[in-house]
Design an enzyme around this catalytic site. Structure first.
Site, PDB file in Angstrom:
ATOM      1  N   ASP A 115       1.007  -1.278  -0.006  1.00 50.28           N
ATOM      2  CA  ASP A 115       0.144  -0.125  -0.111  1.00 50.28           C
ATOM      3  C   ASP A 115       0.912   1.314   0.045  1.00 50.28           C
ATOM      4  O   ASP A 115       1.710   1.466   0.914  1.00 50.28           O
ATOM      5  CB  ASP A 115      -0.863   0.016   1.251  1.00 50.28           C
ATOM      6  N   ASP A 217      -2.856   4.847  -2.482  1.00 52.75           N
ATOM      7  CA  ASP A 217      -3.824   5.330  -1.395  1.00 52.75           C
ATOM      8  C   ASP A 217      -4.118   6.978  -2.208  1.00 52.75           C
ATOM      9  O   ASP A 217      -3.472   7.726  -2.573  1.00 52.75           O
ATOM     10  CB  ASP A 217      -3.152   5.760  -0.164  1.00 52.75           C
ATOM     11  N   GLU A 273      -7.083   3.820  -5.338  1.00 51.14           N
ATOM     12  CA  GLU A 273      -7.818   4.336  -4.690  1.00 51.14           C
ATOM     13  C   GLU A 273      -8.534   5.725  -5.125  1.00 51.14           C
ATOM     14  O   GLU A 273      -7.551   6.754  -5.035  1.00 51.14           O
ATOM     15  CB  GLU A 273      -7.666   4.331  -3.132  1.00 51.14           C
ATOM     16  N   HIS A 346     -11.101  -1.949   4.935  1.00 48.61           N
ATOM     17  CA  HIS A 346     -10.895  -1.183   6.287  1.00 48.61           C
ATOM     18  C   HIS A 346     -11.220   0.287   6.500  1.00 48.61           C
ATOM     19  O   HIS A 346     -11.331   0.895   7.646  1.00 48.61           O
ATOM     20  CB  HIS A 346      -9.365  -1.137   6.543  1.00 48.61           C
ATOM     21  N   ASP A 347     -11.994   0.770   5.682  1.00 48.72           N
ATOM     22  CA  ASP A 347     -12.539   2.103   5.776  1.00 48.72           C
ATOM     23  C   ASP A 347     -14.232   2.084   5.840  1.00 48.72           C
ATOM     24  O   ASP A 347     -14.836   3.174   5.706  1.00 48.72           O
ATOM     25  CB  ASP A 347     -12.295   3.047   4.271  1.00 48.72           C
TER      26      ASP A 347
END
Ligand code: NOJ
Length: 600
Positions: A115, A217, A273, A346-347
């Site tokens: 990531d 990200d 993302e 995870h968000d």
């Protein structure tokens, strides 16, 4: 049932000979490392813990892991605030542990995607410490600094994703720096060629170490309109996006990063993302001829239940809206882009709690949602624990939370005079911490997540005695075993499920999500009931699938005719076509039906 269908499948034509990039067939498992498996009893998951669970992950059928950040970090935002991009956080282990993870993954035929957080760093990063030290420091221009407006106001009216101004005043040099997230996550200045060179170097560093890909990200916000104009939006969190999302320069910067970074190793796969994108934006980011990214996530569908102007407010939605989103992406991007599909990460709160039923129909609805994600065109991503149907946690107070977005939201909204109880209930429902409770491995103390004296960093969901991996390993009808069948089926029928076209059916139906995936020779028909009530439906006459020769591939209710008849009532068989296509779906029922296309 699957095996039976596999046998029948051999009677059908061979797969199409079209050439497809092999990475498009990947199935990815996301690990949020702090909550996955603790190996040293300190209450936090770590790299050796992941190594000890690789056989489990491989057994699901997954071939790639996206590892959320493990770099050195003060963890203001659980590792999305990086202090040193080239070192492993001691909480997670050592560089040797990381190397062992990679070796063990490659030995099992699995790829590792790291990531990369490139929009911002931690305020403790060496670059930022230099940058803030004086206005003429060589690193000053690594970040976005501006003097105050006359009167001391921030340079513009953008708001951060956490609420309040996106600008932070720094006493030391008397200027503001931009930070779209936390004040301890200053935004990098991508317009500075030196910053871009540093980033390209980081990418090459990890590729040289052997990684196979990256998740990037917040990649569509890295380039800001350099004029930094005021916005006319009035959102309390994240306003100004027109001036920092999908800025034209971002494409130029990504092409450069591809050329000088990703291309350093052949076959590197990248997933960005990027929220709030048009179909044109997605095509620009992912069209292979443009050489930017391999794919970006479809983020529109997982956010369907959230108010776009207030990320903790729920929004009423109806199934036809979800179908419209999916159909738009599936159809408009065919042959000109690619995307990643997910229903949880995870968000977001847990998938089965948000989109399914985490009570009576937990098992059925978790399987039904998985069926959707794994039978669409795009790369499916599984978030840890989703494969056993982990649910939201019964949080009772904001004091139990770690999620910085939730806590800032609570603070800023209550300071503005909103009712504290009401804000708290919103925050407890929407917090990302639902997804961050420890993985539930067994019914033993702390769910087998940690064996030490130390408490887990985030409390284990009390339902672990019933919901855990061990219990599901032993149950052939478990959610876990359904994922295994589903992934095996996706691989076996990759010519249709991975690469075939998408055609929507019953677009206005409020309970049933129905669609066909097809290529020249073969098709799959998917029927999904998104509700806890029985759903009646009538397929149109010509759906391009020969229903007489259709056969059931997989479903989340027992397949035996007798059982179906009993559950559906006496006349159920008269309501089926070709004996496998019902006219009624049971609560949260999912069915995958294979068939031959009728001759033209
Ligand atoms: C998106 C990440 O997924 C999220 O967890 C993080 O807080 C923000 N970007 C900031 O890095």
């Amino acid at each position: 049932m699957l095996q039976q269908s596999v046998r029948r499948e051999q009677e059908y034509p061979q797969q199409s000979s079209a050439q497809h990039e092999p990475w498009k067939e990947k199935v990815v498992y996301q690990i949020f490392p702090r909550s996955f498996q603790d190996s040293n009893g300190d209450g936090s998951g770590d790299l050796p813990g992941i190594v000890s669970r690789l056989d489990y992950i491989r057994s699901i059928g997954v071939d790639t892991i996206w590892l959320s950040p493990v770099y050195e970090s003060p963890r203001v935002d659980q590792g999305y605030d990086i202090r040193n991009h080239r070192e492993i956080d001691p909480l997670m282990g050592t560089m040797e542990d990381w190397e062992e993870l990679l070796r063990e993954m490659h030995a099992r035929g699995m790829d590792l995607w790291m990531d990369l957080v490139l929009n911002h760093t931690s305020d403790q990063h060496r670059w930022f410490r230099q940058s803030r030290s004086s206005t003429d420091n060589p690193y000053r221009d690594y970040y976005i600094w501006r003097p105050a407006e006359p009167g001391g106001e921030p340079p513009n009216n953008w708001t951060s994703y956490l609420g309040g101004s996106a600008w932070e005043y720094d006493e030391a040099t008397g200027e503001y720096y931009l930070r779209l997230y936390n004040k301890r996550q200053p935004d990098l200045n991508w317009d500075n060629p030196k910053v871009r060179e540093e980033i390209q170097g980081l990418v090459r560093y990890w590729l040289d170490k052997g990684v196979d890909g990256f998740r990037l990200d917040a990649i569509n916000v890295v380039s800001k309109d350099h004029r930094l104009p005021d916005t006319d939006e009035s959102k309390l969190e994240g306003s100004g996006y027109k001036h920092f999302k999908n800025d034209p320069h971002v494409h130029q910067y990504l092409r450069e990063l591809n050329e000088k970074g990703f291309s350093h190793k052949e076959g590197t796969v990248t997933v960005g993302e990027a929220s709030m994108v048009s179909m044109e934006d997605v095509a620009r980011y992912t069209d292979p001829d443009r050489k930017e990214l391999s794919m970006i996530f479809m983020m529109e569908s997982p956010s369907i239940g959230t108010d776009p102007n207030d990320s903790f407010k729920e929004r009423e939605w109806k199934l036809p809206e979800l179908k419209e989103i999916v159909a738009r992406w599936e159809k408009e991007l065919l042959n000109r882009g690619w995307f990643g599909l997910f229903a949880s990460n995870h968000d977001h709160p847990r998938m089965v709690s948000s989109f399914g039923h985490d009570g009576k129909y937990r098992v059925e609805s978790a399987k039904m949602l998985a069926t959707l994600v794994h039978t669409l065109w795009g790369t499916p991503f599984i978030y840890q624990g989703e494969e056993i149907g982990m649910t939201n946690s019964p949080f009772e107070s904001v004091d139990q939370l770690d999620d910085q977005m939730a806590l800032h939201y609570y603070d800023s909204r209550t300071k503005r005079g909103e009712d504290a109880k009401e804000v708290e209930s919103r925050v407890l429902a929407g917090t990302r911490d639902h997804a961050r409770t420890p993985m539930q491995w067994t019914d033993e103390e702390q769910a087998g997540f940690t064996s030490g004296e130390a408490k887990p960093w985030m409390p284990v969901n009390p339902n672990y005695r019933g919901i855990n991996v061990q219990a599901q390993e032993n149950d052939p009808d478990s959610i876990l075993n359904y994922y295994r069948k589903l992934i095996a089926l996706r691989r076996e029928h990759a010519d249709v499920i991975v690469h075939g076209e998408y055609a929507s059916l019953l677009e206005e139906h409020e309970q049933v999500f129905a669609y066909v995936r097809r290529n020249e020779q073969r098709q799959g028909l998917m029927l999904l009931n998104f509700s806890e009530k029985e759903a009646e439906f009538e397929l149109p006459e010509d759906i391009g699938v020969c229903l007489e020769s259709a056969y059931r591939l997989l479903g989340n209710y027992p397949a035996e005719e007798g059982a179906e008849e009993a559950d559906m009532g006496k006349d159920s068989l008269s309501r089926t076509k070709g004996n496998v296509v019902p006219h009624v779906l049971r609560p949260y029922e999912a069915l995958i039906i294979g068939g031959l296309k009728p001759a033209p």
